[in-house]
Design a protein around this motif. Structure first.
Motif, short mmCIF file in Angstrom:
data_model
loop_
_atom_site.label_atom_id
_atom_site.label_comp_id
_atom_site.label_asym_id
_atom_site.label_seq_id
_atom_site.Cartn_x
_atom_site.Cartn_y
_atom_site.Cartn_z
N GLU A 20 3.11 -15.48 -75.41
CA GLU A 20 1.71 -15.62 -75.82
C GLU A 20 0.75 -15.60 -74.65
O GLU A 20 -0.44 -15.79 -74.81
N GLY A 21 1.26 -15.44 -73.43
CA GLY A 21 0.40 -15.34 -72.27
C GLY A 21 -0.02 -16.67 -71.66
O GLY A 21 -0.96 -16.72 -70.89
N TYR A 22 0.64 -17.72 -72.00
CA TYR A 22 0.34 -19.01 -71.42
C TYR A 22 0.95 -19.09 -70.03
O TYR A 22 1.71 -18.23 -69.62
N GLY A 23 0.67 -20.19 -69.34
CA GLY A 23 1.25 -20.40 -68.03
C GLY A 23 2.22 -21.56 -68.07
O GLY A 23 2.61 -22.04 -69.14
N PHE A 24 2.59 -21.99 -66.88
CA PHE A 24 3.56 -23.07 -66.73
C PHE A 24 3.05 -24.05 -65.67
O PHE A 24 2.35 -23.65 -64.74
N LEU A 25 3.43 -25.29 -65.81
CA LEU A 25 3.10 -26.30 -64.80
C LEU A 25 3.97 -26.04 -63.57
O LEU A 25 5.18 -25.87 -63.67
N PRO A 54 5.59 -25.36 -70.36
CA PRO A 54 4.58 -24.38 -70.80
C PRO A 54 3.26 -25.08 -71.12
O PRO A 54 3.24 -26.22 -71.58
N LEU A 55 2.17 -24.35 -70.89
CA LEU A 55 0.85 -24.90 -71.15
C LEU A 55 -0.13 -23.78 -71.42
O LEU A 55 0.15 -22.62 -71.17
N LEU A 67 -6.33 -28.45 -70.24
CA LEU A 67 -5.07 -27.84 -70.66
C LEU A 67 -4.63 -28.37 -72.02
O LEU A 67 -5.08 -29.43 -72.45
N THR A 68 -3.71 -27.64 -72.62
CA THR A 68 -2.93 -28.15 -73.74
C THR A 68 -1.48 -28.04 -73.32
O THR A 68 -1.01 -26.96 -72.94
N ILE A 69 -0.78 -29.16 -73.37
CA ILE A 69 0.63 -29.23 -73.01
C ILE A 69 1.37 -29.92 -74.15
O ILE A 69 1.01 -31.03 -74.53
#
Length: 184
Positions: A20-25, A54-55, A67-69
């Motif tokens: 979905e194109g999110y990133g990571f911590l 993931p975030l 952010l949303t985590i």
């Protein structure tokens, strides 16, 4: 946290997040439930969010990245790195590639240290970052420096000392702090 639980928790929704194109911590960070400070204090009542979680980045606030985590709103506060632009600050903590891919390639002893947010001699800079996060920019503006200074609390600090090749050769701290940060 046990290594298997650490890897499982952080990787749980990584495939969906990446798709979905999110990133990571980038690194292990501590939260009080909705606030993650860049100083990453290990105060009681804080829980660790593992590297590779993931975030999604929801935007910026005043001195914070929103952010949303794991379905929860969080903010990473630029509390002690204000001499860094907020965009550069965000790019430190939100990475495009899942750090767990690299983590799985490290020796087991280093994986376990990172999973427990602890350091061991022989780690490289990237492994130290994954384990305990970035040192605050205002005290450590050059990431290539030989010494990175960290804080566990307002009164408990430690130094990570690197050699010319970027390998951690020493962790300088009072004995009670060493017990909290060194995995040896």
């Amino acid at each position: 946290m046990k290594l298997a639980a650490f890897l499982c928790l952080a990787a749980l929704s990584a495939a969906n997040a990446a798709a979905e194109g999110y990133g990571f911590l980038c690194c292990n960070m501590r939260t009080d439930g909705n606030w993650i400070s860049d100083i990453n204090y290990a105060d009681s009542g804080k829980t660790m969010i593992p590297a590779g979680t993931p975030l999604s980045m929801d935007g910026y606030g005043k001195h914070r990245v929103l952010l949303t985590i794991n379905g929860r709103r969080q903010a990473i506060g630029n509390d002690y790195s204000r001499n860094m632009s907020l965009d550069a600050f965000a790019k430190r903590y939100i990475v495009e590639q899942d750090p767990l891919i690299k983590l799985k390639s490290y020796p087991k002893k280093i994986q376990e240290a990172i999973g427990s947010a602890r350091l061991i001699r022989g780690m490289n800079r990237e492994q130290v970052l994954m384990a305990v996060g970035y040192p605050v920019y205002d005290e450590n503006p050059l990431i290539e420096s030989k010494t990175w200074h960290y804080w566990l609390s307002s009164f408990e600090g430690f130094d990570a000392i690197f050699d010319e090749n970027g390998v951690l050769t020493a962790i300088e701290a009072r004995p009670e702090v060493r017990r909290k940060v060194v995995a040896e």
